[in-house]
Motif scaffolding. Structure first.
Motif: not given
Length: 750
Positions: A159-178
């Motif tokens: 569960q903790e790792y799953q939450q980290a994946v979600k946070e990493a995914s959320d943070r990656s959106q702007q980087r992908r768009q750039a």
């Protein structure tokens, strides 16, 4: 092979009971008994336990009370209490007779010791079976649960790792768009490792009390209790654990922040850098202007996709079909009686601030008056006060004769109604409101205008009339009625959908207005900022969270959604998940347009930089930027036929590299603060263009403006930045020696 079918044959469900429901862990694929949490591959061992304990605890036939003596064992998990009336009538194996015994007698009996021996043997057998099955026996006592990573032996749960994946995914959106490279797995693992190491360091350094001590401290400290309030939404144990982790990490951060030493010379250099300003003249080669010249073949697009699949990674998604019952579209009537009744019940809500009506007599004192002039005014007002207090005195006539206030004097000093604050100066207003009853007169009151005598004429606390507030009341009642009617309609509509299907339900006359509200979201993920045709996810995130927890194809009961902050009901949503999409890389066909767009942007940038370098190669080392720009020759068909130099505004040094009037280019901004007057330099890449620049002006910082307050602010900022640097050095050191274990099977599931 012992399977679920054989289990039901051996232990069929009793009347009124269902068989044990089995769920399957989405990540591990391991099935779990919904009642007990034991993996289904251990069911044979559990049923062995049930069988053995059934021999011990299931009573044999009882001639006196056959119904009581033949109670069947449940087919689900073994209950904690034998089905007997009391401990004095212990259930015995077949063939034994019952006889009442005392509790202590039972504990001393050989039968009780035999039961204990049987239980110890069973536990050993179960643990041995778990080892053979490749499971950790500690699951029996700890509740089990797989781990995704271990950091220096500390387990990171799924569960903790799953939450980290979600946070990493959320943070990656702007980087992908750039257009930047993204590795969700690496980012998630780095996040987990950083937190684990920081938590270990904070615990070792005793930077925060142990959880139990912290819990006691929360009860004694108002400040800690206020910080803990945000964690009360969780179960107590989980909330305290999360709060303890937060406090531990904050303790480590504060320790790091307090370590750096910053000298005054460093602060002066920072001040000089931040307050030195420059101005540029520049030519730009915008990336967008080159895109029209770029063509991308299918072959090139597929090759780019194959080389950059990480750019097209997407979060898990759900496609949600929904019917929205919008309160604003519900038609309701509000009667005059309802409005009048509401007004009478809430009359106190429409009371306005208290007002007083007063008159005064002023002996004016000019702002620059001498002591003699002030004394003369005081003498005058004291004499007038004596006249006012004389029997039969007419305050209005005395005001007309003696007051220096030319505005109120003709009206006998009448000032009309005024509120306690805002209308009159202090202490005039305070003295006026201190008068108790109409006709009361104050002593001499001094203000910045001079000396006053005040007489209270009337006091009132006005209430807004029904006519004045009718519209507001009608809107309030209509909004409440609309929400209630929408809630009722959504409940009825749900039952009709559940019975007859959505198309038949919305076809009914009473629900016809909601037919147009039947729609679907398309695939959306938890990290999306907007839900198509619905609104921003910060208002509607609960809709998506609910969808992720719902079995596809099942219509859910109406979900009430409100504004993130406030009580306004946005609507009632009846939803079902049409389909789900796993996290992973999208196919080329799904993202072809995005691939072509990214490749166009990349090639346009390369071409703009190439053209800028071509012009820079023509620079002779002495000419100004206008002369250099005149040398530019656009290629055939180019969309930028000429270059026109422009001027930036004056700008200071900024961490983000923003040059006012030009755009974002950190290299150009740094160079401008180092260049000589009229010097020309290039080429500098920015977010939207490539630049060649000429320094046309610079204003050095005025060190005389470095005040003690500014020095304090600079020190705070410098200490924070150095603290961040210290944290980075510490992290690299502990990370290099940390023992990291990864559960590849679990991580691969994400």
């Amino acid at each position: 092979m012992y399977d679920e079918k054989h289990r039901h044959e051996a232990h069929p469900p009793q009347e009124g009971q269902s068989g044990v429901r089995v769920r399957q862990d989405r990540q591990s694929g391991v099935g779990y008994d919904e009642g007990g949490g034991m993996p289904t591959r251990l069911k044979p061992l559990r049923h062995m336990v049930v069988s053995v304990l059934g021999t011990v605890c299931a009573p044999a036939g009882d001639a006196a009370n056959p119904a009581r003596s033949q109670v069947p064992m449940p087919s689900g998990r073994l209950k904690g209490r034998a089905r007997c009336a009391s401990i004095s009538h212990v259930c015995l194996p077949s063939g034994l007779t019952r006889r009442p015994i005392s509790m202590m007698g039972f504990f001393r009996s050989r039968m009780f010791k035999g039961i204990i021996m049987w239980l110890m043997a069973i536990v050993f057998a179960v643990m041995f079976g778990m080892v053979v099955a490749g499971l950790d026996p500690s699951m029996m006592f700890s509740g089990g649960g797989q781990w995704a990573m271990k950091v220096n032996g500390d387990r990171i749960g799924v569960q903790e790792y799953q939450q980290a994946v979600k946070e990493a995914s959320d943070r990656s959106q702007q980087r992908r768009q750039a257009g930047q490279d993204v590795d969700i797995d690496k980012d998630a693992q780095d996040l987990v490792i950083t937190r684990a190491l920081a938590l270990q360091q904070a615990t070792e350094g005793a930077l925060v009390p142990e959880p139990r001590q912290l819990q006691r401290a929360v009860g004694k400290s108002a400040d800690l209790a206020d910080q803990y309030r945000a964690y009360r939404v969780f179960p107590q144990a989980q909330g305290m654990d999360l709060f303890w982790r937060s406090q531990a990490l904050n303790g480590l951060r504060d320790t790091m922040q307090n370590m750096p030493i910053v000298t005054d010379d460093e602060l002066r250099d920072d001040f000089k850098e931040q307050n030195t300003k420059a101005k540029l003249r520049f030519v730009e080669f915008t990336y967008l202007s080159k895109e029209a010249d770029i063509e991308v073949s299918d072959e090139d697009a597929r090759a780019y996709y194959a080389a950059h699949t990480d750019l097209f990674w997407r979060s898990a998604g759900v496609d949600v079909e929904y019917v929205k019952v919008d309160p604003k579209k519900v038609v309701v009537d509000v009667s005059d009686d309802e409005i009048r009744s509401y007004y009478e019940r809430h009359k106190s809500d429409y009371e306005q601030e208290e007002e007083v009506k007063a008159s005064h007599i002023l002996a004016k004192v000019e702002e620059d008056a001498s002591d003699e002039g002030r004394d003369a005014a005081r003498t005058k007002i004291d004499e007038v006060l004596a006249l006012v207090n004389a029997e039969g005195a007419d305050f209005a006539e005395l005001a007309r004769e003696h007051s220096d206030d030319v505005g109120s004097r003709p009206g006998g000093g009448d000032l009309g109604f005024f509120k306690r604050r805002g209308a009159m100066v202090e202490p005039f207003a305070a003295a006026a409101f201190a008068l108790a009853a109409p006709g009361d007169v104050s002593d001499v009151v001094e203000s910045r205008f001079g000396y006053h005598i005040i007489r209270l004429t009337e006091r009132r606390k006005p209430t807004q009339t029904l006519t004045a507030v009718r519209g507001d009341i009608e809107n309030t009642l209509r909004a409440a009625a609309q929400v209630e009617k929408a809630r009722e309609d959504s409940e009825e509509l749900f039952f009709e959908i559940d019975a007859d299907g959505v198309e038949a339900a919305v076809a009914q006359e009473q629900f016809a207005s909601y037919a147009a509200a039947l729609a679907s979201t398309g695939y959306v993920s938890r990290s999306d900022t907007t839900i198509p045709d619905i609104g921003p996810s910060y208002h509607y995130s609960n809709l998506i969270e609910t969808a992720f927890e719902t079995r596809p194809g099942v219509w859910t009961r109406p979900l009430e959604l409100k504004q993130q902050r406030g009580t306004t009901v946005l609507g009632y949503f009846i939803t079902r998940v049409k389909s789900t999409r796993p996290a992973g890389v999208a196919s080329f066909e799904e993202v072809e347009d995005d691939v072509v767009s990214l490749l166009k942007k990349q090639r346009a940038r390369e071409r703009a930089v190439f053209d800028a370098n071509a012009l820079w190669a023509m620079y002779d080392g002495s000419e100004d930027i206008d002369s250099l720009a005149a040398k530019y020759e656009a290629g055939d068909g180019a969309t930028t036929p000429t270059l026109v130099p422009r001027d930036s505004s004056e700008f200071p040094s900024r961490p983000d590299g923003y040059v006012s009037g030009m755009g974002y280019s950190l290299p150009a901004m740094v160079a401008a603060l180092q260049m000589d007057q009229d010097e020309v330099r290039g080429v500098f890449e920015g977010r939207r263009a490539a630049y060649i620049v000429q320094l046309t002006g610079r204003t050095d910082a005025d060190m005389e403006e470095l005040t003690d307050a500014e020095l304090t602010n600079l020190r705070t900022r410098a200490v924070r930045l150095k603290g961040d640097s210290f944290f980075g050095v510490w992290y690299e050191d502990v990370r290099s020696s940390a023992v990291i274990e990864r559960n590849a099977d679990v991580i691969a599931a994400f």
